[in-house]
Design an enzyme around this catalytic site. Structure first.
Site, PDB file in Angstrom:
ATOM      1  N   LYS A  49       0.792  -1.347  -0.096  1.00 17.36           N
ATOM      2  CA  LYS A  49      -0.026   0.064   0.130  1.00 17.36           C
ATOM      3  C   LYS A  49       0.915   1.228   0.032  1.00 17.36           C
ATOM      4  CE  LYS A  49      -4.109  -2.034   1.216  1.00 17.36           C
ATOM      5  NZ  LYS A  49      -5.174  -2.380   2.303  1.00 17.36           N
ATOM      6  N   ARG A  85      -3.116 -10.418   4.566  1.00 20.47           N
ATOM      7  CA  ARG A  85      -3.539 -10.363   3.076  1.00 20.47           C
ATOM      8  C   ARG A  85      -2.430 -10.080   2.352  1.00 20.47           C
ATOM      9  NH1 ARG A  85      -5.896  -6.793  -0.274  1.00 20.47           N
ATOM     10  NH2 ARG A  85      -7.577  -7.723  -1.783  1.00 20.47           N
TER      11      ARG A  85
HETATM   12  N1  HH2 Z   1      -7.318  -4.104   0.608  1.00 26.34           N
HETATM   13  C1  HH2 Z   1      -7.868  -4.106  -0.799  1.00 26.34           C
HETATM   14  C2  HH2 Z   1      -8.729  -4.660  -0.992  1.00 26.34           C
HETATM   15  N2  HH2 Z   1      -9.320  -5.477  -0.131  1.00 26.34           N
HETATM   16  N3  HH2 Z   1      -9.758  -6.492   1.954  1.00 26.34           N
HETATM   17  C3  HH2 Z   1      -9.419  -6.805   3.365  1.00 26.34           C
HETATM   18  N4  HH2 Z   1     -10.078  -7.298   3.809  1.00 26.34           N
HETATM   19  N5  HH2 Z   1      -8.441  -5.666   3.746  1.00 26.34           N
HETATM   20  C4  HH2 Z   1      -7.443  -4.955   2.767  1.00 26.34           C
HETATM   21  O1  HH2 Z   1      -6.643  -4.429   3.504  1.00 26.34           O
HETATM   22  C5  HH2 Z   1      -7.844  -4.961   1.519  1.00 26.34           C
HETATM   23  C6  HH2 Z   1      -8.938  -5.791   1.085  1.00 26.34           C
HETATM   24  C7  HH2 Z   1      -6.769  -3.197  -1.522  1.00 26.34           C
HETATM   25  O2  HH2 Z   1      -5.805  -3.940  -2.095  1.00 26.34           O
HETATM   26  P1  HH2 Z   1      -5.464  -4.758  -3.409  1.00 26.34           P
HETATM   27  O3  HH2 Z   1      -6.743  -5.466  -3.657  1.00 26.34           O
HETATM   28  O4  HH2 Z   1      -4.194  -5.088  -3.631  1.00 26.34           O
HETATM   29  O5  HH2 Z   1      -5.910  -3.477  -4.407  1.00 26.34           O
HETATM   30  P2  HH2 Z   1      -7.057  -3.027  -5.499  1.00 26.34           P
HETATM   31  O6  HH2 Z   1      -8.090  -2.869  -4.290  1.00 26.34           O
HETATM   32  O7  HH2 Z   1      -6.560  -1.918  -6.329  1.00 26.34           O
HETATM   33  O8  HH2 Z   1      -7.644  -4.285  -6.307  1.00 26.34           O
END
Ligand code: HH2
Length: 336
Positions: free
Chosen positions: A278, A313
């Protein structure tokens, strides 16, 4: 109101009377009492009542069939064109399957998402999000990929179709706030759910987010979301919580939450931490490109595990697995 934060001990030695933290790998002999109207105070556990200690010490029930007495790794599989760190990489089904097979070797749980929720991201149509996620989940199940699959969505119909396709968990970054049907879909399915703290929507969440006290405000907000979920018929033993790093939070907010993460054990539920790659990791390390934030991400994941977080995660699954195995071995004095 007093907020009671267990101060985790991960050392091989601990003072007499130290208690297990959530039945897991940390212990605690003292707590930090946090208040909205006064300075924090450190107290021995002997000064707390049995009722105050119970949620902090009780072993957590299995989550999606996974024992919560050791830390678990959730691998991230974004089938999106625009996720902030892996957008476009796994949009083609063959690429998604290859990544899923790779991650399955080292992950305990796989989180499939079809909509980016990065700051500023636009909403994806329900039909499009289903088309991205359900077939990949079905193919993963058909291929015998072993770890349980969670569906990362805020939309009830996407969750319902993913569960039909073989997903076992719903991961909602709005903690059932976004779609009024989500609570009943989760309740009726019997699936466990991850309730993550966030404010507003991805489009607006980073516009000057403010809290009175970010740690206590997020705690209260999650307590309220858990109560809502229970009222909708989702039993507590099927709920995990997540402070939502980067979702409506500044750098200072993220760091405050990480430094006092163990407060969230007070809700008596498994904690999931998602900090992988992040923005704040880039800000503090100078790693401008998200793909170059693996070392910082591993460090933050281990810091979370040292606060007793049961699930982390991550994008870099095999690297995190190696780091976690060695961290556990080195802190416990024996192989994992
Ligand atoms: N962060 C993201 C998405 N889903 N779910 C949980 N439970 N906790 C988190 O911190 C979280 C999440 C954002 O990260 P990412 O999926 O890599 O990115 P994007 O939203 O751009 O797909």
């Amino acid at each position: 109101m007093d907020y009671i934060r267990p101060i985790p001990i991960i050392d091989a030695a601990a003072p007499d009377g130290a208690l297990p933290l959530a039945g897991g790998w940390c212990r605690f002999s003292h707590v930090e009492l946090l208040r909205r109207d006064g300075a924090p105070q450190v107290l021995p556990v002997a000064s707390l009542s049995a009722a105050q200690l119970a949620p902090l010490t009780a072993p957590r029930p299995d989550f999606a069939g996974l024992g919560m007495m050791r830390p678990r790794i959730m691998g991230i599989l974004n089938v999106t064109p625009d996720s902030f760190s892996d957008g476009g990489l796994f949009l083609k089904p063959e690429a998604a399957m290859m990544a899923a097979r790779d991650m399955a070797a080292a992950a305990d749980l796989l989180d499939v998402g079809g909509e980016s929720t990065r700051p500023g991201a636009a909403e994806v149509e329900v039909a499009e999000e289903i088309a991205r996620t359900a077939p990949v989940i079905a193919a993963m199940r058909a291929a015998g990929i072993a770890p349980p699959i969670s569906i990362d969505t805020r939309k009830a119909e996407v969750a319902r179709r993913a569960l039909q396709a073989g997903a076992a968990v719903v991961n909602d970054v709005t903690a059932l706030r976004f779609d009024p049907e989500m609570a009943s879909v989760v309740a009726q399915s019997g699936a466990p759910v991850i309730l993550m703290h966030s404010i507003a929507t991805p489009q607006t969440m980073q516009n000057d987010p403010r809290y009175d006290d970010v740690v206590l405000d997020v705690y209260d907000a999650l307590a309220a979301r858990v109560a809502e979920a229970e009222a909708a018929g989702i039993p507590r033993d099927r709920i995990a919580i997540d402070p939502g790093i980067g979702f409506g939070k500044t750098l200072e907010h993220n760091l405050a939450l990480l430094a006092r993460l163990s407060l969230f054990h007070g809700l008596g539920l498994p904690i999931l931490l998602g900090a992988s790659r992040k923005r704040f990791i880039g800000t503090l390390s100078g790693a401008e490109e998200a793909q170059r934030r693996m070392p910082g991400s591993v460090a933050v994941a281990l810091a979370g595990v040292a606060q007793g977080a049961q699930m982390i995660r991550v994008h870099d699954v095999s690297e995190t697995r190696q780091a976690l195995s060695l961290w556990l071995a080195a802190t416990q004095g024996k192989p994992e």
